[in-house]
Design a protein around this motif. Structure first.
Motif, short mmCIF file in Angstrom:
data_model
loop_
_atom_site.label_atom_id
_atom_site.label_comp_id
_atom_site.label_asym_id
_atom_site.label_seq_id
_atom_site.Cartn_x
_atom_site.Cartn_y
_atom_site.Cartn_z
N GLN A 1 0.83 -1.20 0.00
CA GLN A 1 0.00 0.00 0.00
C GLN A 1 0.87 1.26 0.00
OE1 GLN A 1 -2.20 0.80 3.63
NE2 GLN A 1 -3.90 1.66 2.46
N ALA A 2 1.92 1.27 0.80
CA ALA A 2 2.83 2.42 0.84
C ALA A 2 3.52 2.60 -0.51
CB ALA A 2 3.85 2.25 1.95
N ARG A 3 3.94 1.49 -1.13
CA ARG A 3 4.58 1.57 -2.44
C ARG A 3 3.62 2.12 -3.48
NH1 ARG A 3 4.98 -0.83 -7.17
NH2 ARG A 3 3.39 -2.39 -6.71
N LEU A 4 2.37 1.66 -3.46
CA LEU A 4 1.39 2.13 -4.43
C LEU A 4 1.04 3.60 -4.22
CD1 LEU A 4 -0.96 -0.98 -4.63
CD2 LEU A 4 0.66 -0.17 -6.36
N ARG A 5 1.02 4.04 -2.97
CA ARG A 5 0.78 5.47 -2.72
C ARG A 5 1.89 6.33 -3.30
NH1 ARG A 5 -1.45 5.12 3.43
NH2 ARG A 5 -3.64 4.86 2.88
N GLU A 6 3.13 5.86 -3.16
CA GLU A 6 4.26 6.60 -3.72
C GLU A 6 4.19 6.62 -5.25
OE1 GLU A 6 7.75 8.82 -4.03
OE2 GLU A 6 6.32 8.53 -2.39
N VAL A 7 3.84 5.49 -5.85
CA VAL A 7 3.69 5.43 -7.31
C VAL A 7 2.60 6.40 -7.76
CG1 VAL A 7 2.94 3.95 -9.22
CG2 VAL A 7 4.61 3.11 -7.57
N LYS A 8 1.49 6.42 -7.04
CA LYS A 8 0.40 7.33 -7.39
C LYS A 8 0.84 8.78 -7.30
CE LYS A 8 -4.23 8.80 -6.10
NZ LYS A 8 -5.31 8.73 -5.15
N ARG A 9 1.62 9.12 -6.25
CA ARG A 9 2.11 10.49 -6.09
C ARG A 9 3.01 10.88 -7.26
NH1 ARG A 9 6.31 13.35 -4.50
NH2 ARG A 9 7.62 11.52 -4.19
N VAL A 10 3.92 9.99 -7.63
CA VAL A 10 4.84 10.27 -8.74
C VAL A 10 4.07 10.41 -10.04
CG1 VAL A 10 6.70 9.26 -10.12
CG2 VAL A 10 6.84 9.21 -7.63
N LEU A 11 3.12 9.53 -10.29
CA LEU A 11 2.34 9.61 -11.53
C LEU A 11 1.46 10.85 -11.58
CD1 LEU A 11 1.34 5.87 -12.02
CD2 LEU A 11 3.05 7.19 -13.29
N SER A 12 0.94 11.29 -10.43
CA SER A 12 0.15 12.52 -10.40
C SER A 12 1.01 13.72 -10.76
CB SER A 12 -0.46 12.72 -9.02
OG SER A 12 -1.39 11.71 -8.74
N LEU A 13 2.22 13.77 -10.22
CA LEU A 13 3.13 14.87 -10.57
C LEU A 13 3.49 14.83 -12.04
CD1 LEU A 13 5.54 14.83 -7.49
CD2 LEU A 13 3.86 16.58 -8.06
N GLU A 14 3.73 13.64 -12.56
CA GLU A 14 4.06 13.51 -13.97
C GLU A 14 2.89 13.94 -14.85
OE1 GLU A 14 5.56 10.07 -17.10
OE2 GLU A 14 5.59 9.67 -14.94
N ALA A 15 1.68 13.54 -14.50
CA ALA A 15 0.50 13.93 -15.27
C ALA A 15 0.30 15.44 -15.23
CB ALA A 15 -0.73 13.22 -14.74
N ALA A 16 0.53 16.05 -14.07
CA ALA A 16 0.38 17.50 -13.96
C ALA A 16 1.41 18.22 -14.83
CB ALA A 16 0.52 17.93 -12.51
N SER A 17 2.61 17.66 -14.94
CA SER A 17 3.63 18.31 -15.78
C SER A 17 3.26 18.24 -17.25
CB SER A 17 5.01 17.67 -15.55
OG SER A 17 5.08 16.42 -16.17
N TYR A 18 2.52 17.19 -17.65
CA TYR A 18 2.11 17.09 -19.05
C TYR A 18 1.03 18.10 -19.41
CZ TYR A 18 4.64 12.68 -19.43
OH TYR A 18 5.60 11.71 -19.46
N GLU A 19 0.35 18.67 -18.44
CA GLU A 19 -0.73 19.61 -18.72
C GLU A 19 -0.26 21.06 -18.82
OE1 GLU A 19 -3.50 18.86 -15.61
OE2 GLU A 19 -4.09 16.92 -16.42
N THR A 20 1.01 21.34 -18.52
CA THR A 20 1.48 22.72 -18.56
C THR A 20 1.66 23.15 -20.02
OG1 THR A 20 3.81 22.08 -18.47
CG2 THR A 20 2.69 22.46 -16.35
N PRO A 21 1.38 24.42 -20.30
CA PRO A 21 1.54 24.92 -21.68
C PRO A 21 2.98 24.76 -22.20
CG PRO A 21 0.30 26.49 -20.37
CD PRO A 21 0.79 25.44 -19.43
N GLN A 22 3.95 24.93 -21.30
CA GLN A 22 5.35 24.79 -21.74
C GLN A 22 5.63 23.37 -22.21
OE1 GLN A 22 4.46 25.94 -18.67
NE2 GLN A 22 4.89 28.12 -18.86
#
Length: 98
Positions: A28-49
């Protein structure tokens, strides 16, 4: 004697469940960390730059020349906004600003 055998069986079961619970919590802790990393990565894909960088480098896109731009009557482009200065001031999606 029978009570002792039952006690040992229950104790063994308790230890086994404890180990399984520990492994489940670690997963569960590992999956939470994976989710956090993927959320940050997804947010970076949405930036105009990021979108512009992908469009220019991977897709070979360039801004259109002025003769290819056709203005639409009755439409005025919204002013350029600075996302840093508007943090938290935008209305929730679906609501109109008046």
């Amino acid at each position: 004697m029978a009570a002792f055998v039952v006690h040992l069986a229950l104790r063994g079961r308790t230890v086994d469940l404890g180990y399984r619970l520990g492994r489940a919590r670690a997963e569960q802790a590992r999956l939470r960390e994976v989710k956090r990393v993927l959320s940050l990565e997804a947010a970076s894909y949405e930036t105009p730059q990021r979108v512009e960088m992908v469009a220019r480098s991977l897709l070979g896109m360039t801004p259109p020349p002025p003769e290819r731009v056709i203005p639409v009557r009755g439409y005025t482009a919204p002013p350029e906004r600075d996302p840093a200065s508007e943090a938290g001031s935008a209305p929730p999606s679906g609501e109109r600003q008046e």
